[in-house]
Design a protein around this motif. Sequence first.
Motif, PDB file in Angstrom:
ATOM      1  N   ALA A  11       0.858  -1.184   0.000  1.00  0.00           N
ATOM      2  CA  ALA A  11       0.000   0.000   0.000  1.00  0.00           C
ATOM      3  C   ALA A  11       0.892   1.230   0.000  1.00  0.00           C
ATOM      4  CB  ALA A  11      -0.899   0.010   1.232  1.00  0.00           C
ATOM      5  N   SER A  12       0.510   2.229  -0.795  1.00  0.00           N
ATOM      6  CA  SER A  12       1.259   3.484  -0.829  1.00  0.00           C
ATOM      7  C   SER A  12       0.281   4.648  -0.844  1.00  0.00           C
ATOM      8  CB  SER A  12       2.164   3.545  -2.068  1.00  0.00           C
ATOM      9  OG  SER A  12       1.402   3.611  -3.252  1.00  0.00           O
ATOM     10  N   VAL A  13       0.750   5.789  -0.340  1.00  0.00           N
ATOM     11  CA  VAL A  13      -0.036   7.017  -0.424  1.00  0.00           C
ATOM     12  C   VAL A  13       0.728   7.998  -1.294  1.00  0.00           C
ATOM     13  CG1 VAL A  13      -1.286   6.722   1.741  1.00  0.00           C
ATOM     14  CG2 VAL A  13       0.926   7.877   1.763  1.00  0.00           C
ATOM     15  N   SER A  14      -0.023   8.874  -1.973  1.00  0.00           N
ATOM     16  CA  SER A  14       0.576   9.783  -2.943  1.00  0.00           C
ATOM     17  C   SER A  14       0.168  11.223  -2.679  1.00  0.00           C
ATOM     18  CB  SER A  14       0.128   9.408  -4.362  1.00  0.00           C
ATOM     19  OG  SER A  14       0.475   8.089  -4.657  1.00  0.00           O
ATOM     20  N   LEU A  21      -2.966   0.332  -4.001  1.00  0.00           N
ATOM     21  CA  LEU A  21      -2.575  -1.022  -3.648  1.00  0.00           C
ATOM     22  C   LEU A  21      -1.878  -1.649  -4.847  1.00  0.00           C
ATOM     23  CD1 LEU A  21      -5.835  -2.187  -1.848  1.00  0.00           C
ATOM     24  CD2 LEU A  21      -3.771  -1.215  -0.822  1.00  0.00           C
ATOM     25  N   TRP A  22      -0.721  -2.276  -4.601  1.00  0.00           N
ATOM     26  CA  TRP A  22       0.117  -2.841  -5.658  1.00  0.00           C
ATOM     27  C   TRP A  22       0.375  -4.313  -5.398  1.00  0.00           C
ATOM     28  CZ3 TRP A  22       1.360   0.772  -9.310  1.00  0.00           C
ATOM     29  CH2 TRP A  22       1.266   2.114  -8.939  1.00  0.00           C
ATOM     30  N   GLU A  23       0.308  -5.116  -6.450  1.00  0.00           N
ATOM     31  CA  GLU A  23       0.691  -6.517  -6.363  1.00  0.00           C
ATOM     32  C   GLU A  23       2.216  -6.569  -6.450  1.00  0.00           C
ATOM     33  OE1 GLU A  23      -1.044 -10.538  -8.179  1.00  0.00           O
ATOM     34  OE2 GLU A  23      -0.404  -9.080  -9.676  1.00  0.00           O
ATOM     35  N   VAL A  24       2.854  -7.070  -5.400  1.00  0.00           N
ATOM     36  CA  VAL A  24       4.308  -7.045  -5.325  1.00  0.00           C
ATOM     37  C   VAL A  24       4.953  -7.876  -6.429  1.00  0.00           C
ATOM     38  CG1 VAL A  24       6.286  -7.657  -3.872  1.00  0.00           C
ATOM     39  CG2 VAL A  24       4.292  -6.537  -2.856  1.00  0.00           C
ATOM     40  N   THR A  32      -7.045   1.977  -6.548  1.00  0.00           N
ATOM     41  CA  THR A  32      -6.735   3.348  -6.169  1.00  0.00           C
ATOM     42  C   THR A  32      -7.935   3.888  -5.420  1.00  0.00           C
ATOM     43  OG1 THR A  32      -5.340   3.672  -8.112  1.00  0.00           O
ATOM     44  CG2 THR A  32      -6.137   5.660  -7.011  1.00  0.00           C
ATOM     45  N   ARG A  33      -7.681   4.435  -4.236  1.00  0.00           N
ATOM     46  CA  ARG A  33      -8.773   4.954  -3.420  1.00  0.00           C
ATOM     47  C   ARG A  33      -8.486   6.390  -3.021  1.00  0.00           C
ATOM     48  NH1 ARG A  33      -9.345  -0.339   0.500  1.00  0.00           N
ATOM     49  NH2 ARG A  33      -9.503  -1.803  -1.229  1.00  0.00           N
ATOM     50  N   PRO A  34      -9.433   7.303  -3.267  1.00  0.00           N
ATOM     51  CA  PRO A  34      -9.230   8.684  -2.832  1.00  0.00           C
ATOM     52  C   PRO A  34      -9.319   8.769  -1.309  1.00  0.00           C
ATOM     53  CG  PRO A  34     -11.420   8.402  -3.729  1.00  0.00           C
ATOM     54  CD  PRO A  34     -10.702   7.102  -3.938  1.00  0.00           C
ATOM     55  N   GLU A  35      -8.536   9.662  -0.734  1.00  0.00           N
ATOM     56  CA  GLU A  35      -8.560   9.875   0.708  1.00  0.00           C
ATOM     57  C   GLU A  35      -8.993  11.316   0.977  1.00  0.00           C
ATOM     58  OE1 GLU A  35      -8.128   7.582   3.129  1.00  0.00           O
ATOM     59  OE2 GLU A  35      -7.991   6.129   1.512  1.00  0.00           O
ATOM     60  N   PRO A  36      -9.773  11.543   2.038  1.00  0.00           N
ATOM     61  CA  PRO A  36     -10.367  12.861   2.259  1.00  0.00           C
ATOM     62  C   PRO A  36      -9.466  13.874   2.961  1.00  0.00           C
ATOM     63  CG  PRO A  36     -11.142  11.339   3.911  1.00  0.00           C
ATOM     64  CD  PRO A  36     -10.293  10.540   2.950  1.00  0.00           C
ATOM     65  N   VAL A  37      -8.229  13.532   3.271  1.00  0.00           N
ATOM     66  CA  VAL A  37      -7.363  14.476   3.973  1.00  0.00           C
ATOM     67  C   VAL A  37      -6.336  15.078   3.028  1.00  0.00           C
ATOM     68  CG1 VAL A  37      -7.667  13.374   6.219  1.00  0.00           C
ATOM     69  CG2 VAL A  37      -5.783  12.668   4.757  1.00  0.00           C
ATOM     70  N   LYS A  38      -5.818  16.253   3.394  1.00  0.00           N
ATOM     71  CA  LYS A  38      -4.872  16.954   2.530  1.00  0.00           C
ATOM     72  C   LYS A  38      -3.527  16.236   2.451  1.00  0.00           C
ATOM     73  CE  LYS A  38      -2.610  21.288   1.735  1.00  0.00           C
ATOM     74  NZ  LYS A  38      -2.215  22.555   2.200  1.00  0.00           N
ATOM     75  N   GLY A  49      -4.394  -8.791   7.441  1.00  0.00           N
ATOM     76  CA  GLY A  49      -4.248  -8.295   6.083  1.00  0.00           C
ATOM     77  C   GLY A  49      -5.545  -7.993   5.364  1.00  0.00           C
ATOM     78  N   SER A  50      -6.650  -7.997   6.070  1.00  0.00           N
ATOM     79  CA  SER A  50      -7.940  -7.768   5.414  1.00  0.00           C
ATOM     80  C   SER A  50      -8.290  -6.287   5.274  1.00  0.00           C
ATOM     81  CB  SER A  50      -9.058  -8.482   6.170  1.00  0.00           C
ATOM     82  OG  SER A  50      -9.223  -7.909   7.466  1.00  0.00           O
ATOM     83  N   ARG A  51      -7.593  -5.409   6.019  1.00  0.00           N
ATOM     84  CA  ARG A  51      -7.889  -3.980   5.980  1.00  0.00           C
ATOM     85  C   ARG A  51      -6.589  -3.184   6.000  1.00  0.00           C
ATOM     86  NH1 ARG A  51     -11.880  -5.067  10.633  1.00  0.00           N
ATOM     87  NH2 ARG A  51     -13.729  -5.645   9.489  1.00  0.00           N
ATOM     88  N   VAL A  52      -6.642  -2.029   5.358  1.00  0.00           N
ATOM     89  CA  VAL A  52      -5.528  -1.085   5.425  1.00  0.00           C
ATOM     90  C   VAL A  52      -6.103   0.272   5.821  1.00  0.00           C
ATOM     91  CG1 VAL A  52      -5.605  -0.488   2.963  1.00  0.00           C
ATOM     92  CG2 VAL A  52      -3.468  -0.191   4.241  1.00  0.00           C
TER      93      VAL A  52
END
Length: 65
Positions: A11-14, A21-24, A32-38, A49-52
Amino acid sequence: MAFRPDGKVLASVSADRTLKLWEVATGKRLDTRPEPVKDLYGLAWSPDGSRVAAGGVDIASASGG
């Protein structure tokens, strides 16, 4: 960045305010999931491993303005 406990997914944040989420094994982007914080600063997987979770700061909300 944070690896799922089984090591198969990363998992990475940008700067674009997304969690990806990336398959190693292949490098393929799984989601790809949008996040509500700046600003996103941290990631953690649940032990099974079921949640991030992603955490960060939205300065406007934190200061009340």
